[in-house]
Enzyme design. Structure first.
Site, PDB file in Angstrom:
ATOM      1  N   HIS A  17       0.862  -1.255   0.235  1.00 57.12           N
ATOM      2  CA  HIS A  17       0.422  -0.176   0.252  1.00 57.12           C
ATOM      3  C   HIS A  17       0.777   1.551   0.074  1.00 57.12           C
ATOM      4  O   HIS A  17      -0.058   2.213  -0.822  1.00 57.12           O
ATOM      5  CB  HIS A  17      -0.613   0.084   1.317  1.00 57.12           C
ATOM      6  CG  HIS A  17      -1.976   1.027   1.192  1.00 57.12           C
ATOM      7  ND1 HIS A  17      -3.217   1.523   1.119  1.00 57.12           N
ATOM      8  CD2 HIS A  17      -0.913   2.671   1.629  1.00 57.12           C
ATOM      9  CE1 HIS A  17      -3.057   2.278   1.200  1.00 57.12           C
ATOM     10  NE2 HIS A  17      -2.344   3.098   1.873  1.00 57.12           N
ATOM     11  N   GLU A  18       1.460   1.015   0.752  1.00 60.32           N
ATOM     12  CA  GLU A  18       2.771   2.328   1.031  1.00 60.32           C
ATOM     13  C   GLU A  18       3.647   2.687  -0.265  1.00 60.32           C
ATOM     14  O   GLU A  18       3.398   3.434  -0.500  1.00 60.32           O
ATOM     15  CB  GLU A  18       3.375   2.627   2.381  1.00 60.32           C
ATOM     16  CG  GLU A  18       3.146   2.952   3.274  1.00 60.32           C
ATOM     17  CD  GLU A  18       1.788   3.292   3.600  1.00 60.32           C
ATOM     18  OE1 GLU A  18       1.879   4.672   3.210  1.00 60.32           O
ATOM     19  OE2 GLU A  18       1.083   3.800   4.616  1.00 60.32           O
ATOM     20  N   HIS A  26       1.861   4.393  -2.839  1.00 59.22           N
ATOM     21  CA  HIS A  26       2.135   6.135  -3.119  1.00 59.22           C
ATOM     22  C   HIS A  26       3.782   6.578  -3.074  1.00 59.22           C
ATOM     23  O   HIS A  26       3.966   7.295  -3.744  1.00 59.22           O
ATOM     24  CB  HIS A  26       1.865   6.781  -0.852  1.00 59.22           C
ATOM     25  CG  HIS A  26       0.429   6.156  -0.554  1.00 59.22           C
ATOM     26  ND1 HIS A  26      -0.521   6.821  -1.698  1.00 59.22           N
ATOM     27  CD2 HIS A  26       0.483   5.562   0.440  1.00 59.22           C
ATOM     28  CE1 HIS A  26      -1.218   6.761  -0.668  1.00 59.22           C
ATOM     29  NE2 HIS A  26      -1.259   5.897   0.347  1.00 59.22           N
TER      30      HIS A  26
END
Length: 414
Positions: free
Chosen positions: A21-22, A25
């Site tokens: 998920h990170e 980004h």
């Protein structure tokens, strides 16, 4: 030991989901030229850290989330904006602006300088990764492992059955000599290629003695079984279907993902009421809603039950490695769908809050361009810092409540 395997699988799956998920980004932010000083998996004290291409990668002690620190998240205050409070100290918004600007190295681009569309891409990257993980896991379960369907090869034969009269008697199939592993070929001279055919033939027998042909270890065996009327009014013989696994279609996999999405939306829409119910049940000892929300601790406990009961050959996870693997993968798919949907809530500091800020900025700038008025510049999202702190505090309280509930009164498979 078997339950520990399930817990470890889920812990590893959660950490991987957070880390990816990170990355969702970090990668677009770096591609757009924005400096990312820290990439962190977990919260709390750092267990390990390592520099990587200008970003410090950190593994922290509490695996309940993660974050990336992106330089220049907040634009400088516009002229005329109040930047101090009544005590002549910087406001929360101004503190955020200053901290954000201090992290921008020379030659790097600040996040607030990106076009609104690229800001949205950076912030949507994390939830999008969770959605992709969910789709991949659902596909692995339905297209790879396959869907479980009842099989005419028996999983078991019951010792006793309850009858309509309230008595418990030896199971007719057991008395006739049927065994687990037998494959039912015909019942009452009716061929039974499917489990529905077996059930239909038992019902049609209406309690008359029936010849039953089975295959046992490759050899034909003929038995005679007399079904009895069960407690629910139907005719029963006391046999338990086995399971076959057949790959689902792409359309069925898509339907499963959609059902998971809409179901998660429903849970989140009911979240305030669900949290209240958890608080009441924790305080009063009342039974928790089996379909209610749980923490990562609760998910880990369920995973432990899945592997423990699967290894024992009993319960919801019985049926061998396929059903155990399917249950664990489905659990992680549900978790990733929850991360996808929850992070899109348009409140800071959630990703959806930053996306909402980018959309607001894009609309304002487009409207100004259409009207021929000066560019209003980036949205001053730092002004939402008080709301960010309030939402973060609420999320922390929810997490603590759910963990306490999952320790005191955990949800179980049974």
């Amino acid at each position: 030991m078997n339950s520990l395997v399930g817990i470890l699988v889920v812990v590893a799956g959660v950490l991987a989901s957070i880390a990816l998920h990170e990355l969702g980004h970090l990668i677009p932010a770096r591609r757009f030229g924005v400096h990312v000083p820290e990439y962190s998996v977990g919260f709390g004290p750092a267990l390990a850290r390592r520099p990587w291409r200008g970003t410090t990668v950190v593994l922290r002690a509490i695996p309940l989330g993660g974050y990336v620190r992106i330089s220049g998240m907040f634009a400088p205050a516009r002229p005329g904006t109040r930047v101090t409070n009544r005590r002549s100290r910087p406001t929360l918004a101004e503190q955020a602006r200053r901290a954000s600007s201090e992290e921008i190295p020379e030659g790097a681009r600040a996040f607030h300088e990106l076009p609104a569309s690229r800001k949205a891409v950076v912030m949507l990257g994390g939830p999008a990764v969770n959605l992709l993980i969910c789709v991949a896991l659902v596909a692995a379960v339905l297209l790879g492992i396959g869907r479980a369907t009842p099989s005419t090869t028996l999983q078991g034969v019951e010792d006793a059955v309850a009858t309509a009269s309230g008595e418990t008697i030896p199971a007719p199939a057991r008395q006739a000599g049927m065994r687990a592993g037998d494959t039912v070929l015909s019942w009452c001279q009716t061929d039974t290629p499917t489990w529905d055919d077996v059930r239909g033939a038992i019902a049609a027998s209406e309690g008359a003695p029936c010849p039953v042909d089975v295959s046992r270890d490759g050899d034909p065996v003929e038995l005679t079984v007399t079904a009895v009327r069960g407690a629910d009014g139907g005719w029963v013989a006391g046999i338990v279907a086995g399971e076959d696994y057949a790959p689902a279609t792409l359309a069925q996999a898509g339907e499963a993902v959609w059902e998971l999405f809409t179901g998660t939306l429903g849970v989140i829409a009911r979240l305030p009421q669900a949290m209240w119910d958890v608080a009441v049940s924790t305080a009063t000892g009342a039974q928790r809603d089996p379909a209610g929300v749980m923490s990562v601790v609760g998910v880990g406990r369920l995973a432990g039950e899945i592997t423990a009961t699967g290894a024992a050959g009993t319960g919801a996870a019985a049926g061998g490695w396929r059903q155990t693997a399917s249950a664990l993968a489905s659990l992680l798919a549900s978790l990733n769908m929850a991360l996808f949907v929850f992070n899109l809530i348009p409140l800071p500091p959630l990703d959806g809050g930053h996306v909402a800020g980018a959309v607001h900025e894009g609309v304002r700038r487009t409207w100004a361009r259409l009207r021929g008025t000066p560019d209003p510049g980036p949205s001053d999202t730092a002004r939402l810092m008080p709301l960010s702190y309030a939402v973060a505090a609420a999320l922390m309280a929810m997490t603590v409540l759910l963990i306490v509930a999952d320790v005191i009164d955990p949800l179980t498979l049974t």
